[in-house]
Enzyme design. Structure first.
Site, PDB file in Angstrom:
ATOM      1  N   CYS A  75       0.836  -1.203   0.000  1.00 13.30           N
ATOM      2  CA  CYS A  75       0.000   0.000   0.000  1.00 13.30           C
ATOM      3  C   CYS A  75       0.874   1.257   0.000  1.00 13.30           C
ATOM      4  CB  CYS A  75      -0.905   0.054   1.234  1.00 13.30           C
ATOM      5  SG  CYS A  75      -2.146  -1.232   1.342  1.00 13.30           S
ATOM      6  N   ASP A  76       0.337   2.320  -0.553  1.00 15.65           N
ATOM      7  CA  ASP A  76       1.004   3.619  -0.462  1.00 15.65           C
ATOM      8  C   ASP A  76      -0.039   4.721  -0.600  1.00 15.65           C
ATOM      9  OD1 ASP A  76       3.867   4.925  -0.532  1.00 15.65           O
ATOM     10  OD2 ASP A  76       2.627   6.066  -1.929  1.00 15.65           O
TER      11      ASP A  76
END
Length: 208
Positions: A75-76
């Site tokens: 995730c980012d």
């Protein structure tokens, strides 16, 4: 049973997944984020967060120390505000400047997700998506900004704010999945998991 491996050091993401009934293992990626963005040449905020999420998941998928037979999640998050793409502030001065610009305004928080089916008999899927949420910031005072930055919290998160911590009182509202602001969209993750051929509720059974 199917297990989830989170390729992120974010305690907020981990807490969100645990609250949703999952108990993921954690293996933090060693991705050089600026280098990845430069290599791909992306500038659109949705592309930036998705490219970084993919890079993190792929990095962990190639780690010999990873738990076997898992779904790997990278995730980012980035904040799009006033034509800029903002990750974590570099220092207190930058965090202060950001809040001085953001107060009373509106931005869009984009969170990229990338899922790799690393199970021996799995689908082999490598899929991703982006959850985007509009965030309305309160018109905070100079004193509130100084006190908030002094806590160190804004330096640890994309966009220099949280909704699940000290910064929650400085966010007037969000339009979209509030989980995505914390760092992982549960509805989007459910869709990705299902696309990989796994029932969301099977991840509940892997707890423990």
């Amino acid at each position: 049973m199917t297990s989830l491996l989170l390729a992120s050091a974010s305690p907020a993401r981990l807490a969100t997944l645990r609250a949703a009934g999952l108990d993921p293992a954690v293996l933090v990626s060693s991705v050089d984020e600026p280098a990845v963005v430069e290599r791909y040449g992306v500038t659109d905020p949705e592309d930036v967060c998705l490219v970084l999420a993919k890079a993190k998941a792929e990095d962990v998928a190639g780690d010999d120390e990873r738990p076997e037979d898992s779904l790997i999640l990278g995730c980012d998050s980035v904040l799009a505000f006033d034509g800029q793409v903002l990750g974590k502030p570099a220092d207190a001065a930058e965090a202060t400047a950001r809040w001085e610009a953001m107060r009373g305004g509106t931005g869009v928080l984009h969170t990229g997700h990338w899922l790799i089916d690393d199970r021996e008999d799995g689908s082999g899927a490598t899929i991703g998506g982006v959850a985007s949420v509009t965030v309305h910031f309160a018109d905070v005072t100079d004193a509130e900004i100084a006190a908030y930055v002094a806590t160190g919290e804004p330096l640890k998160v994309a966009g220099a704010f949280t909704v699940d911590g000290l910064g929650g009182a400085f966010v007037k509202g969000v339009e979209g999945d509030h989980h995505a602001v914390v760092g992982v969209s549960l509805p989007l993750l459910r869709d990705l998991v299902r696309e990989a051929g796994v029932a969301w509720t099977d991840l509940w059974a892997a707890r423990g």
